[in-house]
Write a protein that holds these residues in place. Structure first.
Motif: not given
Length: 483
Positions: A150-152, A304-308, A310-316, A320-321
Motif C-alpha cells: 500500500m505504501l509503494l 501489487g507488482l502488475r498494477f503499479r 493504471g486505473a486498477a491501482r486504487p482498487w488494488v 490490500n487495505a
C-alpha cells in the motif's frame, strides 16, 4: 461411517482421560454458572461466520503461485480432491467427538486422549499449537507485506527509517497483543463478522482486477493451461497450500461447543465449507488464466507488482487495505486454540478446578474491575467466588503473560522468515496434514468397524502422509535456497 462399536464397555479410566481435558467440571443446567455461560453461546449464523472466517485467510491467497506451477488444467482437480478429503475429515472429527461425548469429550485433544491415551492428547495439542502459531506468524508477514504494498502504491519511500517490514510487524504487535486477551467465542463473533466482510470484499476486488486483466489484456492463446514447472515436483506445493488453507481444524470443536444448537454443526460445516471451497478455486485458478506464471507467494503481492499504474491501482490499494484489516481481526481467533491448550497445561484454564490448581487454594476469585480482567475472565460475577482479589489477579497475570509470550513468538518467527508463501508451504506441510488428513481417519479406524470404511480411511491417511513428506521437503528446500 460403518457400524459403531459398543460403547457401554467404556470404563471409568477412559472417561477420566476425557474429563481431564475439559475446562472446569460438569454443572447442572440450572446452576448459576450455566445460566451465566448460556448468554455467551453463539447462534448458528454466528457459528457459520466464525467457521468461515477461521478458514478464509491469507492461506487461500497463496494458492495462485503453486497452481501456476502445475497449470490451470490440473490445479482445480488436485484442489478438489484435497478439499473433499478435508471436509470429510472435518465431519469425521465432529462425529468422533459426538461418539465420545457421553464421557465428556469436548475438544480434539479429548478425542485423541480417549482413542490413544495420554500420548494422543500430547501429540494433538503439540500439532495444534504449532499449526496455529504458524498461522499467526503468517499473519504478521502478511500484514507487513500488505502495508508495504500500500505504501509503494501511494508513492511512499519505504526505505525511510521506521517503515521497514520489521518495524511494521512491531507496530502490528502493539495492536494485536490487546486483541489476544479476548477469551470467549461469543465476544470474538463481532470481530469475525467484520473480518468476513473485509476478507470477502478484498478477495472480490482482487478477483475483479484479475478478471478485468484476463478479458482486456490477455488473448485466449496466452491463457496457460500447461504447467510452468514439473507437475510431480510442483504438486507438493499445491498440497501444502491447500491443506494449510483449512486453518479451522483446531477451531471446529471449540466453535461447536460454543453453539446454542450444537446439533446443527454439520449444516454449518457444509454451508461454510462450500462457500470457502468455491473461493479457493477462484483464487487459485483465475490468476493463472489471467497472468500465466505467478512469481509471488501471495496474490496481493503479485497484483501489487502488475498494477503499479493504471486505473486498477486504487482498487488494488483498497483490496490490500481490506485484507490487512481482515487479518488483524482474525488474529485473536487463530490464537484462541493455542491459548486454551497452554492455559490448560499450566493450570490456569477456565473453570474453578483449573484455577484452584494454579493457586493451590480455594475456587477462583471474584472479577476485578480492571480491563484485562474483563477480557481474560471466564464467568460473570453473578456466579460467585470466595478467592481474594489478589489471588484472582495472579491468574489474570498468568494468562496475560502466556498470551504475551505467544504473540512475541509468532512475531519472532515472521521476522526470521518474512515471505508469506514460504511460511504457508512450511506450516501447511508439517503439522496441518497430521491434524487434517491423518489423525481423524486413524481415530475412526480404531473406533468403528467396517472393512470398506477402514480401507477408505487408510487411503486418506496415505495421501496425507505422502503429501506431508513431499511438501515438507520442498518447503524446507525453498526456504534454504531463498535465504
Amino acid at each position: 461411517m460403518g457400524p459403531q462399536r459398543e460403547t457401554a464397555s467404556v470404563g471409568a479410566e477412559a472417561c477420566d482421560w476425557c474429563f481431564r481435558g475439559m475446562e472446569g467440571t460438569p454443572r447442572s443446567p440450572g446452576s448459576p454458572t450455566c445460566v451465566g455461560r448460556r448468554a455467551l453461546l453463539q447462534s448458528t449464523p454466528q457459528a457459520a461466520a466464525n467457521m468461515l472466517k477461521a478458514a478464509c485467510g491469507p492461506g487461500c491467497l497463496a494458492l495462485a503461485m503453486p497452481c501456476s506451477k502445475v497449470g490451470a488444467g490440473m490445479a482445480p482437480f488436485i484442489m478438489l480432491c484435497l478439499q473433499l478429503a478435508c471436509v470429510y475429515n472435518m465431519h469425521l472429527l465432529v462425529s468422533l467427538k459426538q461418539h465420545f461425548q457421553h464421557c465428556g469429550a469436548r475438544s480434539y485433544g479429548d478425542v485423541g486422549a480417549h482413542v490413544f491415551g495420554r500420548p494422543g492428547r500430547c501429540l494433538i495439542d503439540a500439532c495444534t499449537a504449532f499449526q496455529q502459531l504458524g498461522i499467526c506468524s503468517v499473519y504478521f508477514a502478511f500484514i507487513s507485506s500488505g502495508v508495504e504494498n500500500m505504501l509503494l502504491d501511494l508513492g511512499v519511500d519505504i526505505s525511510q527509517p521506521g517503515l521497514e517490514r520489521v518495524n511494521v510487524m512491531v507496530y502490528a504487535f502493539v495492536l494485536l497483543l490487546p486483541m489476544s486477551l479476548i477469551r470467549h467465542w461469543s465476544k470474538l463473533s463481532p470481530l469475525s463478522r467484520a473480518a468476513n466482510v473485509c476478507v470477502l470484499t478484498g478477495i472480490s476486488i482482487s478477483l475483479g482486477c484479475v478478471i478485468c486483466s484476463m478479458t482486456a489484456h490477455v488473448s485466449p492463446s496466452q491463457r496457460i493451461f500447461k504447467p510452468s514447472d514439473s507437475v510431480l515436483g510442483a504438486t507438493p506445493l499445491v498440497y501444502g497450500a491447500t491443506i494449510y488453507s483449512f486453518e479451522l481444524v483446531a477451531n471446529i470443536l471449540s466453535i461447536e461447543n460454543a453453539m446454542q444448537k450444537p446439533e446443527q454443526v454439520q449444516l454449518v460445516i457444509r454451508t461454510s465449507m462450500f462457500l470457502f471451497c468455491i473461493i479457493m478455486q477462484l483464487v487459485g485458478v483465475l490468476p493463472v488464466l489471467a497472468f500465466g506464471t505467478i512469481s509471488c507467494g501471495s496474490l496481493m503481492d503479485e497484483l501489487g507488482l502488475r498494477f503499479r499504474t493504471g486505473a486498477a491501482r486504487p482498487w488494488v490499494i483498497g483490496a490490500n487495505a481490506f485484507l490487512v484489516v481482515s487479518v488483524v481481526l482474525t488474529y485473536p481467533i487463530q490464537l484462541h486454540p493455542v491459548c486454551e491448550i497452554t492455559e490448560r497445561r499450566l493450570g490456569v484454564a477456565a473453570g474453578a478446578g483449573a484455577t484452584a490448581r494454579f493457586l493451590d487454594a480455594s475456587p477462583r476469585a471474584a472479577l476485578s474491575s480492571s480491563p484485562s480482567s474483563a477480557l481474560l475472565s471466564d464467568e460473570d460475577t453473578s456466579c460467585g467466588s470466595s478467592n481474594s482479589t489478589t489471588s484472582h489477579r495472579r491468574v489474570i497475570g498468568a494468562r496475560l503473560a502466556i498470551r504475551g509470550v505467544l504473540v512475541v513468538g509468532t512475531l519472532f518467527t515472521a521476522i526470521c522468515v518474512p515471505d508469506v508463501g514460504l511460511l504457508v508451504g512450511l506450516f501447511g506441510s508439517l503439522t496441518a496434514p497430521i491434524l487434517v488428513m491423518m489423525l481423524p481417519p486413524l481415530m475412526a479406524i480404531k473406533t468403528w468397524d467396517g472393512y470398506f470404511w477402514k480401507v477408505f480411511h487408510i487411503l486418506i491417511m496415505v495421501l496425507g502422509g505422502a503429501g506431508a513428506v513431499a511438501g515438507s521437503h520442498t518447503a524446507i528446500l525453498n526456504i534454504v535456497n531463498r535465504h
